[in-house]
Enzyme design. Structure first.
Site, PDB file in Angstrom:
ATOM      1  N   LYS A   1      -9.233   5.613  -5.132  1.00 19.74           N
ATOM      2  CA  LYS A   1      -8.362   4.596  -5.704  1.00 19.74           C
ATOM      3  C   LYS A   1      -7.546   5.236  -6.821  1.00 19.74           C
ATOM      4  O   LYS A   1      -8.080   6.061  -7.580  1.00 19.74           O
ATOM      5  CB  LYS A   1      -9.204   3.446  -6.263  1.00 19.74           C
ATOM      6  CG  LYS A   1      -9.945   2.658  -5.197  1.00 19.74           C
ATOM      7  CD  LYS A   1      -8.978   1.814  -4.385  1.00 19.74           C
ATOM      8  CE  LYS A   1      -9.719   0.936  -3.383  1.00 19.74           C
ATOM      9  NZ  LYS A   1      -8.797   0.088  -2.615  1.00 19.74           N
TER      10      LYS A   1
ATOM     11  N   SER B   1     -14.563   4.793   0.791  1.00 22.51           N
ATOM     12  CA  SER B   1     -13.564   4.476  -0.218  1.00 22.51           C
ATOM     13  C   SER B   1     -14.234   4.550  -1.585  1.00 22.51           C
ATOM     14  O   SER B   1     -15.158   3.792  -1.869  1.00 22.51           O
ATOM     15  CB  SER B   1     -13.010   3.070   0.040  1.00 22.51           C
ATOM     16  OG  SER B   1     -12.194   2.661  -1.029  1.00 22.51           O
TER      17      SER B   1
ATOM     18  N   ASP C   1      -1.165  -1.894   3.535  1.00 27.22           N
ATOM     19  CA  ASP C   1      -2.360  -2.736   3.628  1.00 27.22           C
ATOM     20  C   ASP C   1      -1.924  -4.168   3.276  1.00 27.22           C
ATOM     21  O   ASP C   1      -1.530  -4.941   4.160  1.00 27.22           O
ATOM     22  CB  ASP C   1      -3.432  -2.171   2.670  1.00 27.22           C
ATOM     23  CG  ASP C   1      -4.694  -3.015   2.562  1.00 27.22           C
ATOM     24  OD1 ASP C   1      -4.758  -4.076   3.194  1.00 27.22           O
ATOM     25  OD2 ASP C   1      -5.637  -2.632   1.823  1.00 27.22           O
TER      26      ASP C   1
ATOM     27  N   GLU D   1      -1.701   4.751   0.336  1.00 30.27           N
ATOM     28  CA  GLU D   1      -1.855   3.355   0.764  1.00 30.27           C
ATOM     29  C   GLU D   1      -1.296   2.389  -0.282  1.00 30.27           C
ATOM     30  O   GLU D   1      -1.616   2.488  -1.468  1.00 30.27           O
ATOM     31  CB  GLU D   1      -3.357   3.086   0.994  1.00 30.27           C
ATOM     32  CG  GLU D   1      -3.677   1.731   1.588  1.00 30.27           C
ATOM     33  CD  GLU D   1      -5.182   1.576   1.871  1.00 30.27           C
ATOM     34  OE1 GLU D   1      -5.887   2.613   1.917  1.00 30.27           O
ATOM     35  OE2 GLU D   1      -5.640   0.440   2.032  1.00 30.27           O
TER      36      GLU D   1
ATOM     37  N   LYS E   1      -6.839  -5.012   8.800  1.00 34.20           N
ATOM     38  CA  LYS E   1      -8.014  -5.787   8.378  1.00 34.20           C
ATOM     39  C   LYS E   1      -7.871  -7.164   9.004  1.00 34.20           C
ATOM     40  O   LYS E   1      -6.872  -7.851   8.750  1.00 34.20           O
ATOM     41  CB  LYS E   1      -8.034  -5.964   6.859  1.00 34.20           C
ATOM     42  CG  LYS E   1      -8.293  -4.709   6.052  1.00 34.20           C
ATOM     43  CD  LYS E   1      -8.190  -5.006   4.557  1.00 34.20           C
ATOM     44  CE  LYS E   1      -8.409  -3.740   3.741  1.00 34.20           C
ATOM     45  NZ  LYS E   1      -8.013  -3.911   2.328  1.00 34.20           N
TER      46      LYS E   1
ATOM     47  N   ASP F   1      -5.288   5.125  -2.513  1.00 42.05           N
ATOM     48  CA  ASP F   1      -4.939   3.705  -2.384  1.00 42.05           C
ATOM     49  C   ASP F   1      -4.622   3.145  -3.764  1.00 42.05           C
ATOM     50  O   ASP F   1      -5.466   3.174  -4.667  1.00 42.05           O
ATOM     51  CB  ASP F   1      -6.119   2.943  -1.756  1.00 42.05           C
ATOM     52  CG  ASP F   1      -5.779   1.489  -1.440  1.00 42.05           C
ATOM     53  OD1 ASP F   1      -4.627   1.070  -1.688  1.00 42.05           O
ATOM     54  OD2 ASP F   1      -6.681   0.772  -0.940  1.00 42.05           O
TER      55      ASP F   1
ATOM     56  N   GLY G   1     -11.482  -1.988   5.007  1.00 38.45           N
ATOM     57  CA  GLY G   1     -12.734  -2.664   4.677  1.00 38.45           C
ATOM     58  C   GLY G   1     -12.554  -3.581   3.494  1.00 38.45           C
ATOM     59  O   GLY G   1     -11.649  -3.384   2.674  1.00 38.45           O
TER      60      GLY G   1
ATOM     61  N   LYS H   1     -11.362   8.372   0.631  1.00 43.30           N
ATOM     62  CA  LYS H   1     -10.212   7.694   0.023  1.00 43.30           C
ATOM     63  C   LYS H   1     -10.545   7.490  -1.443  1.00 43.30           C
ATOM     64  O   LYS H   1     -11.670   7.095  -1.769  1.00 43.30           O
ATOM     65  CB  LYS H   1      -9.997   6.358   0.743  1.00 43.30           C
ATOM     66  CG  LYS H   1      -9.199   5.318  -0.015  1.00 43.30           C
ATOM     67  CD  LYS H   1      -8.769   4.204   0.924  1.00 43.30           C
ATOM     68  CE  LYS H   1      -8.995   2.830   0.333  1.00 43.30           C
ATOM     69  NZ  LYS H   1      -8.596   1.755   1.267  1.00 43.30           N
TER      70      LYS H   1
HETATM   71  O1  SMG Z   1     -15.195  -1.927   2.508  1.00 43.58           O
HETATM   72  O2  SMG Z   1     -15.583   0.150   2.035  1.00 43.58           O
HETATM   73  C1  SMG Z   1     -14.993  -0.913   1.846  1.00 43.58           C
HETATM   74  C2  SMG Z   1     -13.949  -0.961   0.753  1.00 43.58           C
HETATM   75  C3  SMG Z   1     -12.651  -0.400   1.194  1.00 43.58           C
HETATM   76  O3  SMG Z   1     -11.186   0.197  -0.578  1.00 43.58           O
HETATM   77  C4  SMG Z   1     -11.528  -0.648   0.195  1.00 43.58           C
HETATM   78  N1  SMG Z   1     -10.928  -1.860   0.250  1.00 43.58           N
HETATM   79  O4  SMG Z   1      -7.509  -2.158  -0.677  1.00 43.58           O
HETATM   80  O5  SMG Z   1      -8.401  -1.200   0.976  1.00 43.58           O
HETATM   81  C5  SMG Z   1      -8.526  -1.839  -0.057  1.00 43.58           C
HETATM   82  C6  SMG Z   1      -9.857  -2.240  -0.621  1.00 43.58           C
HETATM   83  C7  SMG Z   1      -9.887  -3.708  -0.832  1.00 43.58           C
HETATM   84  C8  SMG Z   1     -11.212  -4.244  -1.205  1.00 43.58           C
HETATM   85  S1  SMG Z   1     -11.346  -4.565  -2.853  1.00 43.58           S
HETATM   86  C9  SMG Z   1     -12.694  -5.637  -2.920  1.00 43.58           C
HETATM   87 MG    MG Z   2      -6.153  -0.938   0.524  1.00 42.01          MG
END
Ligand code: SMG
Ligand code: MG
Length: 368
Positions: A163, A135, A238, A213, A262, A188, A290, A161
């Site tokens: 953001k 990500s 999510d 996402e 999660k 995402d 994650g 992925k």
């Molecule tokens: O653990 O590699 C990881 C991060 C994955 O993008 C990730 N998580 O919305 O899915 C999500 C974000 C939330 C974590 S933000 C601290």
């Molecule tokens: Mg997410």
């Protein structure tokens, strides 16, 4: 099993590179490490609430309070047959899924150690390797993003992925797509859009993305249903899915076609498995999300993602993607086929690095 003592540790760890999402940018990551002790054995759990209430309303401080004053007193010195019982037992506390999930994880680790079984086997996992991706947070510019993605591809990650947020969606996604026409790519938004300004999301439909996402608000299944009706690309939820019931309702009304699972968000691994089972029965793809976990939480994610319904690569990257120093002895490494091995030792299958743990610790509490 009967837990005779619990310990909480507030940890703060330095990320190798800052991580930026639509709700903010972090350089360090906080979490709570929970230790559950019985008969000379210790089970570890990670509560994934961060310092700030950006991803969800929970923070380290709210989770600490809920654990110390409600959840731990409810199970201290009580006979617990199975970690799955915690869902019912902790039901008297409304919400606070991350606090509950961290506690439940410690019990799963302990049960695995008592029975000599890896967590993966206890949960019904089948895979010895789990497909993973990375990500990538928001970068300075589309060209910087392409460089970062290129670097992860060179390391062997086969799914990326990125953001997105309003103003940083189509330009960023288009740049990555142009540079890598065949890449498994997904985006995402972490709830950054409203249905009224979702026109930019419609443009993403031509980029052959695996999924979009959580575009809209976390408490809004209904508008996700409206948006999904306008998109060919599957919406993956999510933040909106806090339980198997939410998952069922989201699928019933067509609010999404894929679910990110999660354990922290849904109150624990038992509920995560229930969502997995529901989706598997309806042939809905799921993948493991994650929360920038330490090696402790990452081990649990790998065990969860070894279940058969996890058919899309997870946000579970190698240890070296996250922290300058992790708290486990084990380092999770990426295999050449973009997988990571499922832990095979009893429980979570990890051991703590005590000096590293000390360096990461800001506060501790032992109960009683
Ligand atoms: O653990 O590699 C990881 C991060 C994955 O993008 C990730 N998580 O919305 O899915 C999500 C974000 C939330 C974590 S933000 C601290
Ligand atoms: Mg997410």
């Amino acid at each position: 099993m009967k837990i005779t003592q619990f310990a909480l540790r507030h940890l703060r760890m330095a990320l190798r590179t800052p991580f930026e999402t639509s709700f903010g940018r972090i350089q360090t990551r906080d979490c709570i490490l929970i230790e559950a002790r019985t008969d000379g054995l210790t089970g570890y759990g990670e509560c994934v609430a961060d310092a700030d209430p950006g991803y969800s309303y929970e923070t380290v401080q709210t989770a600490w309070h809920i654990l110390r004053d409600f959840l731990i007193p409810a199970i201290l010195n009580q006979e617990i047959q199975h970690p799955g019982q915690l869902r019912q037992r902790l039901n008297f506390v409304r919400g606070h899924p991350m606090a509950k999930a961290g506690l439940e994880m410690a019990l799963w680790d302990l049960m695995g150690k008592l029975q000599g079984q890896p967590l993966s086997a206890l949960l019904g996992g089948q895979r010895r390797q789990v497909e993973v991706g990375v990500s990538v947070g928001l970068q300075e510019s589309p060209s910087a993003l392409v460089k970062t993605v290129e670097n992860y591809l060179a390391q062997g990650y086969k799914r990326i992925k990125i953001k997105i947020k309003p103003g940083r969606d189509i330009t960023d996604a288009q740049a990555v797509r142009n540079a890598f026409p065949h890449l498994l790519l997904q985006v995402d938004a972490n709830s950054a859009y409203r249905l009224e300004d979702a026109h930019s999301l419609l443009q993403l439909d031509d980029l052959n993305l695996l999924l979009i996402e959580q575009p809209l608000a976390e408490d809004d299944l209904w508008d996700h249903h409206h948006l999904q009706a306008q998109l060919r690309t599957p919406i993956c939820l999510d933040e909106s899915i806090l339980s198997a019931r939410h998952a069922r309702q989201a699928l019933e009304i067509g609010a999404c076609r894929i679910i990110n699972i999660k354990a922290g968000r849904v109150g624990g691994l038992s509920e995560a498995v229930a969502i997995h089972d529901l989706c598997l029965s309806q042939q809905i793809p799921v993948w493991c999300g994650g929360m920038l976990e330490t090696g402790v939480g990452r081990a649990a994610n790998l065990a969860l993602a070894s279940l058969p319904g996890f058919t899309l690569p997870g946000d579970i990257s190698a240890s070296d993607r996250y922290y300058t120093e992790d708290i486990t002895q084990e380092r999770f490494v990426l295999n050449a086929d973009s997988t990571i091995d499922t832990p095979t030792l009893p429980g979570l299958g990890i051991s703590i690095d005590p000096p590293a743990l000390e360096r990461a610790t800001l506060a501790t509490l032992t109960l009683p």
